[in-house]
Design a protein around this motif. Structure first.
Motif, PDB file in Angstrom:
ATOM      1  N   PHE A  37       1.251  17.614   0.648  1.00  0.00           N
ATOM      2  CA  PHE A  37       2.385  17.867   0.029  1.00  0.00           C
ATOM      3  C   PHE A  37       2.299  18.331  -1.293  1.00  0.00           C
ATOM      4  CE2 PHE A  37       3.286  15.372   3.839  1.00  0.00           C
ATOM      5  CZ  PHE A  37       4.411  16.105   4.439  1.00  0.00           C
ATOM      6  N   HIS A  38       2.627  19.474  -1.733  1.00  0.00           N
ATOM      7  CA  HIS A  38       2.578  19.801  -3.223  1.00  0.00           C
ATOM      8  C   HIS A  38       1.006  19.741  -3.854  1.00  0.00           C
ATOM      9  CE1 HIS A  38       6.867  20.644  -2.782  1.00  0.00           C
ATOM     10  NE2 HIS A  38       6.855  19.514  -2.403  1.00  0.00           N
ATOM     11  N   GLY A  39       0.055  19.884  -2.959  1.00  0.00           N
ATOM     12  CA  GLY A  39      -1.104  19.428  -3.444  1.00  0.00           C
ATOM     13  C   GLY A  39      -1.718  18.057  -3.285  1.00  0.00           C
ATOM     14  N   LYS A  40      -0.955  17.167  -2.692  1.00  0.00           N
ATOM     15  CA  LYS A  40      -1.294  15.851  -2.651  1.00  0.00           C
ATOM     16  C   LYS A  40      -1.274  15.031  -1.410  1.00  0.00           C
ATOM     17  CE  LYS A  40       0.368  14.657  -7.583  1.00  0.00           C
ATOM     18  NZ  LYS A  40      -0.871  13.691  -8.039  1.00  0.00           N
ATOM     19  N   TRP A  41      -1.922  14.056  -1.194  1.00  0.00           N
ATOM     20  CA  TRP A  41      -1.695  13.118  -0.010  1.00  0.00           C
ATOM     21  C   TRP A  41      -0.526  12.483  -0.065  1.00  0.00           C
ATOM     22  CZ3 TRP A  41      -4.631  14.688   3.803  1.00  0.00           C
ATOM     23  CH2 TRP A  41      -6.130  15.237   3.544  1.00  0.00           C
ATOM     24  N   PRO A  42       0.086  12.029   1.199  1.00  0.00           N
ATOM     25  CA  PRO A  42       1.271  11.485   1.307  1.00  0.00           C
ATOM     26  C   PRO A  42       0.834  10.032   0.792  1.00  0.00           C
ATOM     27  CG  PRO A  42       0.701  11.837   3.440  1.00  0.00           C
ATOM     28  CD  PRO A  42      -0.012  12.819   2.545  1.00  0.00           C
ATOM     29  N   PHE A  43       1.362   9.213  -0.016  1.00  0.00           N
ATOM     30  CA  PHE A  43       1.267   8.125  -0.704  1.00  0.00           C
ATOM     31  C   PHE A  43       2.492   6.927  -0.534  1.00  0.00           C
ATOM     32  CE2 PHE A  43      -1.994  10.570  -3.071  1.00  0.00           C
ATOM     33  CZ  PHE A  43      -2.973   9.587  -2.948  1.00  0.00           C
ATOM     34  N   SER A  44       2.231   5.885  -0.045  1.00  0.00           N
ATOM     35  CA  SER A  44       3.498   4.847   0.070  1.00  0.00           C
ATOM     36  C   SER A  44       3.670   4.520  -1.479  1.00  0.00           C
ATOM     37  CB  SER A  44       2.897   3.673   0.927  1.00  0.00           C
ATOM     38  OG  SER A  44       3.840   2.804   1.012  1.00  0.00           O
ATOM     39  N   ARG A  45       4.710   4.812  -1.641  1.00  0.00           N
ATOM     40  CA  ARG A  45       5.291   4.254  -3.108  1.00  0.00           C
ATOM     41  C   ARG A  45       5.605   2.733  -3.239  1.00  0.00           C
ATOM     42  NH1 ARG A  45      10.688   7.539  -4.346  1.00  0.00           N
ATOM     43  NH2 ARG A  45      11.566   5.928  -3.106  1.00  0.00           N
ATOM     44  N   PHE A  46       5.119   2.147  -4.350  1.00  0.00           N
ATOM     45  CA  PHE A  46       5.312   0.840  -4.680  1.00  0.00           C
ATOM     46  C   PHE A  46       5.998   0.779  -5.819  1.00  0.00           C
ATOM     47  CE2 PHE A  46       3.773  -2.899  -7.003  1.00  0.00           C
ATOM     48  CZ  PHE A  46       4.363  -3.864  -5.843  1.00  0.00           C
ATOM     49  N   LEU A  47       7.371   0.271  -5.813  1.00  0.00           N
ATOM     50  CA  LEU A  47       8.069   0.097  -7.027  1.00  0.00           C
ATOM     51  C   LEU A  47       8.486   1.586  -7.306  1.00  0.00           C
ATOM     52  CD1 LEU A  47       7.045  -2.969  -8.820  1.00  0.00           C
ATOM     53  CD2 LEU A  47       8.855  -2.849  -7.467  1.00  0.00           C
ATOM     54  N   PHE A  48       8.086   2.023  -8.803  1.00  0.00           N
ATOM     55  CA  PHE A  48       8.267   3.248  -9.229  1.00  0.00           C
ATOM     56  C   PHE A  48       7.035   3.957  -9.150  1.00  0.00           C
ATOM     57  CE2 PHE A  48       8.154   0.290 -12.654  1.00  0.00           C
ATOM     58  CZ  PHE A  48       6.954   0.663 -13.592  1.00  0.00           C
ATOM     59  N   PHE A  49       5.765   3.512  -8.690  1.00  0.00           N
ATOM     60  CA  PHE A  49       4.290   4.071  -8.824  1.00  0.00           C
ATOM     61  C   PHE A  49       4.495   4.959  -7.640  1.00  0.00           C
ATOM     62  CE2 PHE A  49       3.942  -0.279 -10.898  1.00  0.00           C
ATOM     63  CZ  PHE A  49       3.392   0.228 -12.187  1.00  0.00           C
ATOM     64  N   GLN A  50       4.049   6.072  -8.061  1.00  0.00           N
ATOM     65  CA  GLN A  50       3.906   7.424  -7.041  1.00  0.00           C
ATOM     66  C   GLN A  50       2.309   7.164  -6.329  1.00  0.00           C
ATOM     67  OE1 GLN A  50       5.105  10.954  -8.613  1.00  0.00           O
ATOM     68  NE2 GLN A  50       4.325  12.220  -6.822  1.00  0.00           N
ATOM     69  N   GLU A  51       1.244   6.781  -7.117  1.00  0.00           N
ATOM     70  CA  GLU A  51       0.314   6.640  -6.501  1.00  0.00           C
ATOM     71  C   GLU A  51      -0.175   5.393  -6.950  1.00  0.00           C
ATOM     72  OE1 GLU A  51      -2.556   9.948  -7.024  1.00  0.00           O
ATOM     73  OE2 GLU A  51      -0.767  11.291  -7.678  1.00  0.00           O
ATOM     74  N   PRO A  52       0.001   4.344  -6.302  1.00  0.00           N
ATOM     75  CA  PRO A  52      -0.221   2.911  -6.873  1.00  0.00           C
ATOM     76  C   PRO A  52      -1.599   2.695  -7.113  1.00  0.00           C
ATOM     77  CG  PRO A  52       1.233   2.883  -4.966  1.00  0.00           C
ATOM     78  CD  PRO A  52       0.655   4.207  -5.157  1.00  0.00           C
ATOM     79  N   ALA A  53      -2.542   3.069  -6.158  1.00  0.00           N
ATOM     80  CA  ALA A  53      -4.119   2.562  -6.459  1.00  0.00           C
ATOM     81  C   ALA A  53      -4.521   3.413  -7.796  1.00  0.00           C
ATOM     82  CB  ALA A  53      -4.651   2.919  -5.249  1.00  0.00           C
ATOM     83  N   SER A  54      -4.411   4.491  -7.871  1.00  0.00           N
ATOM     84  CA  SER A  54      -5.057   5.291  -8.885  1.00  0.00           C
ATOM     85  C   SER A  54      -4.070   4.957 -10.177  1.00  0.00           C
ATOM     86  CB  SER A  54      -4.658   6.904  -8.668  1.00  0.00           C
ATOM     87  OG  SER A  54      -5.363   7.293  -7.655  1.00  0.00           O
ATOM     88  N   ALA A  55      -2.994   4.667 -10.175  1.00  0.00           N
ATOM     89  CA  ALA A  55      -2.335   4.166 -11.418  1.00  0.00           C
ATOM     90  C   ALA A  55      -2.878   2.735 -12.081  1.00  0.00           C
ATOM     91  CB  ALA A  55      -0.973   4.119 -11.250  1.00  0.00           C
ATOM     92  N   MET A  56      -3.043   1.941 -11.056  1.00  0.00           N
ATOM     93  CA  MET A  56      -3.629   0.588 -11.459  1.00  0.00           C
ATOM     94  C   MET A  56      -5.000   0.742 -11.804  1.00  0.00           C
ATOM     95  SD  MET A  56      -3.432  -2.529 -11.852  1.00  0.00           S
ATOM     96  CE  MET A  56      -1.815  -2.738 -11.244  1.00  0.00           C
ATOM     97  N   ALA A  57      -6.113   1.767 -11.067  1.00  0.00           N
ATOM     98  CA  ALA A  57      -7.215   2.079 -11.375  1.00  0.00           C
ATOM     99  C   ALA A  57      -7.422   2.627 -12.991  1.00  0.00           C
ATOM    100  CB  ALA A  57      -7.865   2.839 -10.486  1.00  0.00           C
ATOM    101  N   SER A  58      -6.343   3.444 -13.199  1.00  0.00           N
ATOM    102  CA  SER A  58      -6.412   3.981 -14.401  1.00  0.00           C
ATOM    103  C   SER A  58      -5.956   3.115 -15.602  1.00  0.00           C
ATOM    104  CB  SER A  58      -5.352   5.189 -14.739  1.00  0.00           C
ATOM    105  OG  SER A  58      -5.780   6.257 -13.699  1.00  0.00           O
ATOM    106  N   PHE A  59      -5.039   2.179 -15.122  1.00  0.00           N
ATOM    107  CA  PHE A  59      -4.645   1.048 -16.079  1.00  0.00           C
ATOM    108  C   PHE A  59      -5.898   0.124 -16.599  1.00  0.00           C
ATOM    109  CE2 PHE A  59      -3.401  -3.372 -16.463  1.00  0.00           C
ATOM    110  CZ  PHE A  59      -2.646  -3.285 -17.793  1.00  0.00           C
ATOM    111  N   LEU A  60      -6.663  -0.172 -15.348  1.00  0.00           N
ATOM    112  CA  LEU A  60      -7.971  -1.114 -15.536  1.00  0.00           C
ATOM    113  C   LEU A  60      -9.022  -0.217 -16.318  1.00  0.00           C
ATOM    114  CD1 LEU A  60      -7.818  -2.722 -12.023  1.00  0.00           C
ATOM    115  CD2 LEU A  60      -7.346  -3.914 -14.417  1.00  0.00           C
TER     116      LEU A  60
END
Length: 320
Positions: A90-113
């Motif tokens: 959808f709109h160039g992205k796979w469907p991700f299960s939102r966690f809190l306000f994180f649209q892509e939780p795993a990628s957001a956490m990995a970027s943070f790390l």
């Protein structure tokens, strides 16, 4: 370093499809979004939505329309799976299960790390490398540029908007250009400061033109793709050539070789491009996770090299 270029290449390819992926072209998705907006995103229904929306969602900029798109995405995915079809994007992205306000939780956490690893290694570098080292200020500046890029990568994967997408792209490009500048200072600039000053001005001009064109004229994904492939190749070739030329004299440059090769090899993970496992972990997130130790190794190389240069300059001073 070069891995950011590979990431930009793959992001650009995905973004070029963002205006018309399989999922958001589906009539059932479009009708669902339209109906949801009519029922929930105006008048008293909108006030009701806002009153029950968690504060962290509103602060992150999630709107009623965004919520409709999210819910209708899962309705469409469910129908696809029910009928035995592959999961759509959808709109160039796979469907991700939102966690809190994180649209892509795993990628957001990995970027943070990745950013956290850069911060830890910056603190370590400043602890063990004296400011008198010839490469000190250039390496510290590179660390701050990297931290800024990982910050915006975290923001982008948390909340994908036009602004956060542009900041992610622009800051990633800045990292690659600064890596080229870092290489120029190390290979040429210590002996020829005038050359590196001119090269720095050229890189700043290139970045200004690049950002201005994409911001003020048109965000051209094709041009962005070509530009980042070009600067990424320059980055890879220059670092590898210098490392291979000096590997016998400077054993610690092997760390740099491993970093460049690993970043290029790990970027191939993105080519797998499979639907996210458990609707959270996709190839892009795995790639981000895999780069964390690579960045640690690169900063370790910078620390070793800076200490070597410091010792070399001190020995030369004693001889003089």
């Amino acid at each position: 370093m070069a891995g950011r270029a590979a990431r930009l290449v793959l992001l650009a390819g995905a973004a070029a499809l963002a205006s018309g992926s399989q999922g958001d072209r589906e009539p059932v998705y479009r009708d669902c979004v339209l109906q949801c907006e009519e029922q929930n995103c105006s008048g008293g229904a909108l006030n009701h939505f806002r009153s029950r929306q968690p504060i962290y969602m509103s602060l992150a900029g999630w709107t009623c329309r965004d919520d409709c798109k999210y819910e209708c995405m899962w309705v469409t995915v469910g129908l696809y799976l029910q009928e035995g079809h592959k999961v759509p994007q959808f709109h160039g992205k796979w469907p991700f299960s939102r966690f809190l306000f994180f649209q892509e939780p795993a990628s957001a956490m990995a970027s943070f790390l990745n950013g956290l690893a850069s911060l830890v290694m910056l603190c370590r570098y400043r602890t063990f490398v004296p400011a008198s080292s010839p490469m000190y200020h250039t390496c510290v500046a590179f660390a701050w540029v990297s931290l800024n890029a990982w910050f915006w990568s975290t923001v982008f994967h948390t909340r994908d908007t036009d602004l956060t997408e542009k900041m992610d792209y622009f800051c990633a490009s800045t990292v690659i250009l600064h890596s080229i500048y870092l290489c120029c200072v190390r290979t040429v600039g210590l002996q020829h400061p005038a050359v590196v000053s001119a090269f720095r001005a050229l890189l700043l001009l290139m970045l200004t033109v690049h950002v201005s064109y994409l911001s003020l004229i048109r965000f051209d994904y094709g041009y962005n793709l070509v530009a980042n492939v070009a600067i990424g190749l320059v980055n890879v070739v220059w670092w590898l050539a210098w490392c291979l030329w000096n590997q016998r004299r400077l054993p610690h440059v092997r760390k740099c070789v491993v970093v460049v090769l690993l970043l290029q090899g790990l970027s191939l993970l993105e080519l797998l491009d499979f639907p996210p496992l458990f609707w959270v972990l996709d190839a892009h997130a795995i790639w981000h996770i895999s780069t964390i130790p690579v960045h640690v190794l690169f900063f370790s190389f910078l620390e070793d090299d800076s200490l070597y240069l410091l010792k070399e300059s001190e020995d030369k001073f004693k001889l003089d």
